[in-house]
Each structure stands twice: as structure tokens, then as C-alpha cells.
Write a protein that holds these residues in place. Structure first.
Motif: not given
Length: 316
Positions: A190-194
């Protein structure tokens, strides 16, 4: 594994060729023919032209509605593989592919999501650049990462250089991920959306140089906008595009935008808001691109002139 390959511009060609050579491409999805040239005749996209050479079925719908979905469903593709297609995929379209959908994005996601990652990599002075192969999600460029490839930057690359590297390296990255999906061994992260940053669509107006900016920022702009839209200024009431330039750690006594000197070793020196910009290659509107020596010999009045233009949209 049967793939529907979706792409439009030249950057997608190596990936299409590689996947097709492996016998994986069942059909190709690309943009409709577009008018170009003086005669405004219709021409196929680079991807369509290659697909026809490879004897692959080609779809060119103007929208991915029900009719397009029904036609594509008949292909029976397992996986959608995307390289710069140019349209957003809705949930009903993505449901056509049992193995899902993947996309090659020329940045190290989540950095530089959006339509112009290569220019913004240069504009923001990144020290490294790379490729991401991601699962396609409904939010743009927000899907799980299946592969990252990173490369150090020298600080001399332009967008054309990175585009060529992305095309070649991206083809091997796409094949690697397809084989992992085929074998059931992919490892989505998963990407680190922050941490996400965003690039926006560029316009011709973005190329206007603001000489109050520093030489370093303007030199990045010159590289970022090569080959399009070009970093340009105004000279003798015409656009003057600067194609190659370097920032110097020195100043003249003149104001920003003044052509301070013509240096026989370093080129045309222009004072910026901070530092001199040494221009090595440039092009007057309607003329050929020239090295600075030929430009100085053929165009009168550059030394001592004041160049104009601001760009509050990009730098304000």
C-alpha cells in the motif's frame, strides 16, 4: 495470460513491443486518430501504428461506455496493462479483467501523482527518480505498488531524457510484474497516502520565464520543459525559447532579465533574481534552434538587451 494493453504515446511503445513479443497481448486499446500537420489529416496514435504492424486487434473508442465494454469483453483478456493511455477507467470497465489492472507511472509513487510527473521531478530538484508499477485504483495513482525502480539524477537531465529512460526501463518492469501476477507471487505494498505529492497538467503558458526567479530555478525550468512546452521569454517582441542553460554562482550589477554579457566559453549570460544563467542553445520564434555562437552571429541586439515575461502561475 491474455492482456489488453492500453496506451497512446511513444513512451508506451517499448512496453507494447515487449509484452507482444512474449505472446501476452490479446488486443490494444488506444486513443482515436487525431488530426495533425498542416493539412490536419487524421493520424493514428503511435501505439495504434505499432499495434497494426504487430497484427493486433485495436480498439479506439471515444468513451469507455457500454458499447466499448461489450466489444472488449469479447476479447476475454485476463489483465489490463496501461502505459499512458490518457483516460480514466471506471469500476465497470475494470471488472472486465479477472486478474485486475496495472499501470506504469514514471515516478516513485506516491511522489508526483498526476499527469506530469517527469517535468515536476525536475522542477522540484529531486535527487532521484524512478518508475512505479501499481495496481489501478479508482483514485488516480493511488493503487498498491507492485514494483519500484529508482535511479539517481545528475541534475542535467531534461524531460525528454527521462521519458526515453522510462520507456525502455518501463518495458522490463511491466513484463516482470505481469510474470509475477501470472505466477501468483506479486507482493502489493500500500502507498503512504499522507506522503503523496501531485503534478498537474501543463500548458503552453507555463513555459514563460520569470527572470525574478533564481538561475537555479530557471535552469530546472529549461530542463523540465524540454521538449514541451519549452521555457521561453520575450525578445524583440517575439518568443525566444531557451533549450539548454546552466546556473552560475555569480551575479552582475544589472537587474533581472538583463543580458549581462556574451562569454566565449560559457555562452549568453543573463542576470536572474539570484545568479547568472548561462544559455547555450536557443531558438527565436519561427526560426531554427541554434547553439549560442550561431545565434549571436545571426541575430543582432541580444547583448545588452532586456528580456521580458513573468510566470505567476508556475512560481507565484
Amino acid at each position: 495470460m491474455r492482456i489488453l494493453f492500453a496506451g497512446t504515446p511513444e513512451i508506451a511503445l517499448p512496453s507494447l513491443e515487449t509484452l507482444s513479443r512474449e505472446g501476452l497481448v490479446a488486443a490494444v486499446l488506444t486513443s482515436p486518430d487525431a488530426s495533425s500537420g498542416r493539412g490536419r489529416s487524421l493520424r493514428p496514435s503511435p501505439v495504434k501504428a505499432l499495434a497494426l504492424d504487430l497484427n493486433l486487434p485495436v480498439f479506439t473508442p471515444r468513451r469507455l461506455g457500454r458499447e466499448a465494454r461489450e466489444e472488449i469483453a469479447e476479447i476475454g483478456a485476463d489483465l489490463l496493462a496501461v502505459v499512458a493511455y490518457g483516460k480514466i477507467f471506471g469500476p465497470r470497465f475494470l471488472e472486465l479483467f479477472p486478474s485486475g489492472a496495472i499501470n506504469l507511472h514514471p515516478s516513485l509513487l506516491p511522489r508526483h501523482r498526476g499527469p506530469a510527473p517527469l517535468p515536476f521531478t525536475i522542477l522540484e530538484g529531486d535527487e532521484e527518480w524512478g518508475l512505479s508499477v501499481q495496481r489501478i485504483a479508482l483514485e488516480m495513482d493511488a493503487g498498491d505498488i507492485l514494483l519500484h525502480k529508482s535511479f539517481p539524477l545528475k541534475g542535467t537531465e531534461n524531460t525528454g531524457d527521462l521519458g526515453a529512460l522510462a520507456a525502455e526501463e518501463g518495458s522490463t518492469a511491466m513484463l516482470e510484474v505481469v510474470r509475477e501476477i501470472e505466477a501468483g507471487i506479486e507482493k502489493p505494498v500500500p502507498q503512504r497516502h499522507q506522503d503523496a505529492t501531485y503534478s498537474r497538467l501543463l500548458t503552453k503558458e507555463d513555459g514563460m520565464i520569470d527572470w525574478n526567479q533564481s538561475a537555479e530555478k530557471i535552469s530546472r525550468m529549461v530542463r523540465a520543459f524540454n521538449p514541451w512546452p519549452g521555457a521561453y521569454t520575450r525578445f524583440q517582441e517575439q518568443n525566444l525559447t531557451i533549450w539548454d542553460a546552466a546556473a552560475l554562482g555569480e551575479n552582475s550589477s544589472l537587474g533581472a532579465g538583463n543580458v549581462a554579457a556574451v562569454d566565449r566559453k560559457r555562452g549568453i549570460l543573463i542576470q536572474t533574481g539570484e545568479g547568472l544563467l548561462a544559455v547555450q542553445s536557443l531558438q527565436l520564434q519561427g526560426k531554427k534552434r541554434l547553439p549560442w555562437q550561431s545565434f549571436v552571429n545571426g541575430v543582432r541586439g541580444i547583448e545588452g538587451s532586456i528580456l521580458g515575461g513573468t510566470n505567476e502561475k508556475l512560481h507565484g
